[in-house]
Design a protein around this motif. Structure first.
Motif, PDB file in Angstrom:
ATOM      1  N   GLU A   1       0.866  -1.171   0.000  1.00  0.00           N
ATOM      2  CA  GLU A   1       0.000   0.000   0.000  1.00  0.00           C
ATOM      3  C   GLU A   1       0.904   1.223   0.000  1.00  0.00           C
ATOM      4  OE1 GLU A   1      -2.653   2.279   3.379  1.00  0.00           O
ATOM      5  OE2 GLU A   1      -2.701   0.082   3.350  1.00  0.00           O
ATOM      6  N   SER A   2       0.671   2.153  -0.944  1.00  0.00           N
ATOM      7  CA  SER A   2       1.522   3.336  -1.002  1.00  0.00           C
ATOM      8  C   SER A   2       1.084   4.352   0.038  1.00  0.00           C
ATOM      9  CB  SER A   2       1.439   3.961  -2.402  1.00  0.00           C
ATOM     10  OG  SER A   2       2.060   5.228  -2.364  1.00  0.00           O
ATOM     11  N   LEU A   3       2.059   4.849   0.790  1.00  0.00           N
ATOM     12  CA  LEU A   3       1.762   5.897   1.768  1.00  0.00           C
ATOM     13  C   LEU A   3       2.095   7.272   1.206  1.00  0.00           C
ATOM     14  CD1 LEU A   3       3.032   4.288   5.112  1.00  0.00           C
ATOM     15  CD2 LEU A   3       0.727   4.261   4.148  1.00  0.00           C
TER      16      LEU A   3
ATOM     17  N   ALA B   1       4.897  12.273   2.716  1.00  0.00           N
ATOM     18  CA  ALA B   1       4.284  11.041   3.226  1.00  0.00           C
ATOM     19  C   ALA B   1       4.461  10.881   4.734  1.00  0.00           C
ATOM     20  CB  ALA B   1       4.876   9.827   2.501  1.00  0.00           C
ATOM     21  N   ALA B   2       5.251  11.767   5.346  1.00  0.00           N
ATOM     22  CA  ALA B   2       5.582  11.581   6.770  1.00  0.00           C
ATOM     23  C   ALA B   2       4.351  11.455   7.679  1.00  0.00           C
ATOM     24  CB  ALA B   2       6.501  12.709   7.247  1.00  0.00           C
ATOM     25  N   PRO B   3       3.326  12.313   7.531  1.00  0.00           N
ATOM     26  CA  PRO B   3       2.143  12.157   8.408  1.00  0.00           C
ATOM     27  C   PRO B   3       1.484  10.787   8.238  1.00  0.00           C
ATOM     28  CG  PRO B   3       2.114  14.303   7.323  1.00  0.00           C
ATOM     29  CD  PRO B   3       3.222  13.524   6.689  1.00  0.00           C
TER      30      PRO B   3
ATOM     31  N   VAL C   1       2.956   8.029   7.463  1.00  0.00           N
ATOM     32  CA  VAL C   1       3.816   7.045   8.128  1.00  0.00           C
ATOM     33  C   VAL C   1       3.563   7.076   9.633  1.00  0.00           C
ATOM     34  CG1 VAL C   1       6.208   6.451   8.698  1.00  0.00           C
ATOM     35  CG2 VAL C   1       5.604   7.091   6.339  1.00  0.00           C
ATOM     36  N   VAL C   2       3.479   8.281  10.193  1.00  0.00           N
ATOM     37  CA  VAL C   2       3.262   8.395  11.633  1.00  0.00           C
ATOM     38  C   VAL C   2       1.889   7.836  12.006  1.00  0.00           C
ATOM     39  CG1 VAL C   2       2.994  10.028  13.544  1.00  0.00           C
ATOM     40  CG2 VAL C   2       4.889  10.288  11.929  1.00  0.00           C
TER      41      VAL C   2
ATOM     42  N   LEU D   1       0.379   5.398  10.520  1.00  0.00           N
ATOM     43  CA  LEU D   1       0.542   3.943  10.477  1.00  0.00           C
ATOM     44  C   LEU D   1       1.223   3.450  11.757  1.00  0.00           C
ATOM     45  CD1 LEU D   1       0.652   1.178   8.888  1.00  0.00           C
ATOM     46  CD2 LEU D   1       2.965   1.863   8.247  1.00  0.00           C
ATOM     47  N   LEU D   2       2.286   4.153  12.161  1.00  0.00           N
ATOM     48  CA  LEU D   2       3.019   3.732  13.366  1.00  0.00           C
ATOM     49  C   LEU D   2       2.119   3.813  14.588  1.00  0.00           C
ATOM     50  CD1 LEU D   2       6.476   5.446  12.642  1.00  0.00           C
ATOM     51  CD2 LEU D   2       5.895   3.014  12.422  1.00  0.00           C
ATOM     52  N   GLN D   3       1.241   4.821  14.618  1.00  0.00           N
ATOM     53  CA  GLN D   3       0.316   4.934  15.742  1.00  0.00           C
ATOM     54  C   GLN D   3      -0.719   3.820  15.700  1.00  0.00           C
ATOM     55  OE1 GLN D   3      -0.745   9.056  15.200  1.00  0.00           O
ATOM     56  NE2 GLN D   3       0.533   9.727  16.920  1.00  0.00           N
TER      57      GLN D   3
ATOM     58  N   THR E   1      -0.450   0.886  14.447  1.00  0.00           N
ATOM     59  CA  THR E   1       0.120  -0.422  14.759  1.00  0.00           C
ATOM     60  C   THR E   1       0.660  -0.476  16.180  1.00  0.00           C
ATOM     61  OG1 THR E   1       2.189   0.303  13.766  1.00  0.00           O
ATOM     62  CG2 THR E   1       0.718  -0.974  12.371  1.00  0.00           C
TER      63      THR E   1
ATOM     64  N   VAL F   1       3.080   1.136  17.536  1.00  0.00           N
ATOM     65  CA  VAL F   1       4.525   1.330  17.662  1.00  0.00           C
ATOM     66  C   VAL F   1       4.830   2.678  18.313  1.00  0.00           C
ATOM     67  CG1 VAL F   1       6.595   1.766  16.293  1.00  0.00           C
ATOM     68  CG2 VAL F   1       5.166  -0.223  15.804  1.00  0.00           C
ATOM     69  N   LEU F   2       3.916   3.648  18.093  1.00  0.00           N
ATOM     70  CA  LEU F   2       4.099   4.980  18.690  1.00  0.00           C
ATOM     71  C   LEU F   2       3.084   5.164  19.814  1.00  0.00           C
ATOM     72  CD1 LEU F   2       4.685   7.732  15.986  1.00  0.00           C
ATOM     73  CD2 LEU F   2       6.119   7.161  17.938  1.00  0.00           C
TER      74      LEU F   2
ATOM     75  N   VAL G   1      10.648  -3.180  16.841  1.00  0.00           N
ATOM     76  CA  VAL G   1      10.711  -2.256  15.702  1.00  0.00           C
ATOM     77  C   VAL G   1      12.170  -2.178  15.257  1.00  0.00           C
ATOM     78  CG1 VAL G   1      10.135   0.050  14.853  1.00  0.00           C
ATOM     79  CG2 VAL G   1       8.870  -0.903  16.787  1.00  0.00           C
TER      80      VAL G   1
ATOM     81  N   ARG H   1       5.168  -6.539   9.591  1.00  0.00           N
ATOM     82  CA  ARG H   1       4.880  -5.504   8.592  1.00  0.00           C
ATOM     83  C   ARG H   1       6.189  -4.912   8.109  1.00  0.00           C
ATOM     84  NH1 ARG H   1       1.955  -4.574  12.820  1.00  0.00           N
ATOM     85  NH2 ARG H   1      -0.290  -4.984  12.755  1.00  0.00           N
TER      86      ARG H   1
ATOM     87  N   ASP I   1       4.671  -4.163   2.798  1.00  0.00           N
ATOM     88  CA  ASP I   1       3.246  -3.918   3.021  1.00  0.00           C
ATOM     89  C   ASP I   1       2.900  -2.466   2.737  1.00  0.00           C
ATOM     90  OD1 ASP I   1       2.468  -6.575   4.407  1.00  0.00           O
ATOM     91  OD2 ASP I   1       4.297  -5.919   5.419  1.00  0.00           O
ATOM     92  N   TYR I   2       3.866  -1.577   3.032  1.00  0.00           N
ATOM     93  CA  TYR I   2       3.653  -0.142   2.829  1.00  0.00           C
ATOM     94  C   TYR I   2       4.895   0.428   2.158  1.00  0.00           C
ATOM     95  CZ  TYR I   2       0.293  -1.250   6.465  1.00  0.00           C
ATOM     96  OH  TYR I   2      -0.713  -1.835   7.184  1.00  0.00           O
ATOM     97  N   THR I   3       4.697   1.418   1.286  1.00  0.00           N
ATOM     98  CA  THR I   3       5.847   2.006   0.609  1.00  0.00           C
ATOM     99  C   THR I   3       5.770   3.528   0.626  1.00  0.00           C
ATOM    100  OG1 THR I   3       4.735   2.067  -1.544  1.00  0.00           O
ATOM    101  CG2 THR I   3       5.969   0.070  -1.018  1.00  0.00           C
ATOM    102  N   VAL I   4       6.945   4.132   0.644  1.00  0.00           N
ATOM    103  CA  VAL I   4       7.068   5.557   0.369  1.00  0.00           C
ATOM    104  C   VAL I   4       8.151   5.682  -0.699  1.00  0.00           C
ATOM    105  CG1 VAL I   4       7.612   7.841   1.264  1.00  0.00           C
ATOM    106  CG2 VAL I   4       6.434   6.184   2.728  1.00  0.00           C
TER     107      VAL I   4
ATOM    108  N   ALA J   1      11.977  13.735   7.880  1.00  0.00           N
ATOM    109  CA  ALA J   1      10.607  14.256   7.935  1.00  0.00           C
ATOM    110  C   ALA J   1       9.748  13.399   8.867  1.00  0.00           C
ATOM    111  CB  ALA J   1      10.000  14.294   6.530  1.00  0.00           C
ATOM    112  N   ILE J   2       9.967  12.080   8.862  1.00  0.00           N
ATOM    113  CA  ILE J   2       9.207  11.207   9.770  1.00  0.00           C
ATOM    114  C   ILE J   2       9.589  11.514  11.214  1.00  0.00           C
ATOM    115  CG2 ILE J   2       8.770   8.812  10.466  1.00  0.00           C
ATOM    116  CD1 ILE J   2       9.366   8.024   7.506  1.00  0.00           C
TER     117      ILE J   2
ATOM    118  N   GLU K   1       7.955  14.663  12.260  1.00  0.00           N
ATOM    119  CA  GLU K   1       6.518  14.463  12.428  1.00  0.00           C
ATOM    120  C   GLU K   1       6.217  13.761  13.753  1.00  0.00           C
ATOM    121  OE1 GLU K   1       4.395  15.792  10.365  1.00  0.00           O
ATOM    122  OE2 GLU K   1       2.587  14.974  11.308  1.00  0.00           O
TER     123      GLU K   1
END
Ligand SMILES: Cc1cc2nc3c(=O)[nH]c(=O)nc-3n(C[C@H](O)[C@H](O)[C@H](O)COP(=O)(O)OP(=O)(O)OC[C@H]3O[C@@H](n4cnc5c(N)ncnc54)[C@H](O)[C@@H]3O)c2cc1C
Ligand SMILES: Nc1ncnc2c1ncn2[C@@H]1O[C@H](COP(=O)(O)O)[C@@H](O)[C@H]1O
Lengths: 254, 294
Positions: free
Chosen positions: A232-234, A240-242, A244-245, A247-249, A251, A253-254, B173, B251, B268-271, B281-282, B285
């Motif tokens: 799935e493209s983020l 894309a950073a928000p 990604v964050v 997703l981490l929340q 799952t 992880v955050l 992680v 994942r 599963d996920y891509t940037v 940037a991550i 954020e």
């Protein structure tokens, strides 16, 4: 001191393994070849031991005529000479491989004296049998320590560190010994240009042992199912950073 | 007829029992700690004695480092073939096995020509099923009279792990960098993100070969096999030998400038884009999200 390292020619498979039509081998028509990283560390250690202690370093492979490339690669790193047990490219099982290697070692030792250390990879890159070094050690009646990340000479003994969960176990065994090693043992040098030049004229002794019937007999190979996930493209770039964050929340992880 | 299993604590041995039951009953167990400190030749000798006494039709162990090592010694002692890291067996003669090659990237179907198959079972590949439990072999009489030569290879010391931090093999992680990170210094942004996530730092072999990171960080066939909830692969192409270390990852998030890279197909996920912009940037954020929460 005399040190031997054994290596096996294997294809560099890249991102996807493609099989031949009969599914009995990897389709290597468009691939390069190498030796296992474990074995490369064995080669590097052999070179270092002979640089320090002087003597004779030898590399050995059982494989098709083209495997001379990997023998030259090892000699480019500093190994003095090579033994090539030539095959017609067919699979040899671990037991047969070990028997041929044992015969070759006996022949070389009869002429030149015993190897103090014989290095094997802990497991070959392709077939991963986890055993050829152990078979050879039993045939020669020498101690064998496996999975080593550090090897130190201590007089007539060798101190060995084996990686285990929660650190390393230590073994001290008398020489001559058979040691199976893993990547991380050392950081192999890059071959130098003069090293590569010298490797071209180093001696390679060739014999062609007969292949016995396999007792672990390959029928065919298969690529395991379910490897390609649907990604799935983020998004693209920093934007894309928000996502990604998020997703981490999600799952946890955050 | 009976079946002998070399047991260790943990699921890998439960999976081994599941396959062992296919060879019949009763099941007998010998334990890896039967000889302490660990001495693989001695264990192989005792295993052989137990197998002979029980007339075992097969001997199995988990395909752990130690399981494979002791089974290989049993094979070399007895001259019987050994099939390592099997995921399936067909016990009718001639016995056939399916085993892992290339660290699990390839399967091999093979015939094991042997009256007493020696088999190890690849960890994490077999569904554990309940069934009759094994009875322990009385090893005392078998250990008596071990040859001194069997004890030459014995553990005589231990070295504690040299580096602190989160252990790669158990990390929840992992933020992992490949050649795309560009340099040793380039890993600062990888470490920063890992720090924010309480994650371990991983890398590809291209990175360890270049001397940017120690081999203890390497994920893959000849590195560490990992099983995190999230694996963030930055600038890693996804060679089969790298993916061999990721079979247990729940994942995978791939960050790569090349959308066609195999890692991008297997994630599963891509940037898509330059990790040197995306990774910081991550991190920024995450800081923003945390600041907002207070
Ligand atoms: C027997 C054997 C065992 C091996 N064992 C292992 C192992 O245990 N572990 C392992 O990792 N490898 C192993 N290898 C090596 C493996 O085959 C690959 O060579 C290696 O994994 C490649 O590392 P890489 O993906 O970092 O580099 P590359 O393949 O060069 O990929 C770099 C990636 O970074 C991307 N990129 C470049 N710049 C950027 C940027 N600025 N932003 C985002 N993306 C960017 C590129 O698009 C590319 O996809 C083994 C090989 C063999 C033959
Ligand atoms: N064909 C071969 N030629 C030379 N050495 C080999 C060969 N096959 C295996 N070996 C050695 O034995 C080690 C263990 O192989 P295996 O038992 O197949 O996992 C390898 O890492 C090599 O050092």
């Amino acid at each position: 001191m005399r040190v031997l390292a054994t290596i096996k020619r294997v294809p560099i498979t890249g991102g996807r393994i493609v099989l031949t039509e009969d599914s009995r081998a990897i389709d290597t028509r468009h691939l390069g070849f190498t030796m296992s990283p474990h074995e490369e560390c064995g080669v590097e250690e052999a070179v270092r031991l002979i640089e320090t202690n002087k003597g004779d370093s030898v590399v050995l492979t059982l494989g098709p005529p083209e495997a001379v490339e990997q023998l030259r690669d090892a000699m480019a790193l500093g190994i003095d000479r090579a033994i090539h047990l030539q095959t017609d490219g067919q699979e040899w099982d671990a037991e047969a491989t070990a028997a041929a290697i044992t015969d070759a070692i006996r022949a070389d030792e009869a002429a030149n004296g015993s190897f103090d250390i014989i290095f094997f990879g802990n497991e070959s890159a392709d077939s991963g049998g986890f055993q050829v070094g152990i078979w050879v050690a039993y045939a020669l009646g020498r101690p064998c320590v496996t999975g080593l990340k550090k090897v130190t000479l201590e007089g007539a003994s060798v101190r060995c560190e084996q990686e285990v969960e929660g650190g390393r176990d230590v073994y001290v065994v008398p020489l001559p010994a058979v040691l199976t090693v893993k990547e991380g043992l050392n950081l192999p040098r890059y071959p130098s240009v003069p090293g590569k030049m010298r490797a071209r004229s180093k001696p390679v002794a060739v014999t062609s042992p007969a292949r016995p019937a396999s007792r672990l007999e390959l029928i065919n190979l298969a690529v395991p199912a379910g490897q390609g996930r649907r990604a799935e493209s983020l998004g693209i770039g920093a934007a894309a950073a928000p996502a990604v964050v998020d997703l981490l929340q999600k799952t946890g992880v955050l | 007829m009976s079946v002998l299993v070399l047991m260790e604590p943990g699921d890998a041995s439960r999976q081994t029992l599941t396959l062992a039951r296919k060879f019949g009953e009763p099941l007998h167990a010998m334990h890896m700690n039967a000889i302490d400190p660990f001495s693989p030749d001695a264990l192989a000798t005792v295993l052989q004695r137990a197998a002979d006494k029980l007339q075992a039709s097969a001997v199995l162990a988990a395909g752990t480092e130690r399981g494979n090592e002791v089974m290989a010694r049993l094979a070399a002692r007895t001259g019987l073939p050994f099939a390592a890291n099997c995921v399936a067996v067909e016990p009718v003669q001639p016995v056939t096995v399916t085993r892992l090659r290339w660290g699990g990237s390839l399967l091999e179907n093979a015939i094991l020509h042997s009256g007493r198959p020696l088999i190890s079972v690849a960890p994490h590949t077999v569904q554990i099923e309940p069934g009759p439990e094994p009875t322990d072999v009385d090893v005392k009489p078998l250990i008596a009279g071990l040859d001194e030569r069997d004890l030459v290879v014995s553990v005589s010391g231990h070295v504690a792990p040299s580096h602190g931090g989160v252990s790669l093999s158990t990390a929840k992680v992992i933020v992992s960098g490949g050649r795309g990170v560009g340099s040793k210094e380039g890993f600062a942004i990888i470490e920063e993100l890992a720090g924010l996530l309480g994650a371990a730092v991983g890398c590809s072999r291209a990175v360890t070969s270049a001397g940017w990171r120690p081999h203890t960080d390497q994920v893959g066939q000849t590195g560490t096999k990992v099983a995190p909830d999230v694996y963030i692969a930055c600038g890693i192409s996804g060679a089969t030998q790298h993916m061999a270390g990721l079979k247990g990852a729940k994942r995978i998030l791939a960050i790569n400038s090349d959308p066609q890279a195999p890692m991008m197909q297997n994630a599963d996920y891509t940037v898509v884009g330059d990790l040197k912009e995306i990774v910081p940037a991550i991190s920024a954020e995450i800081r923003r999200a945390r600041a907002g929460r207070i």
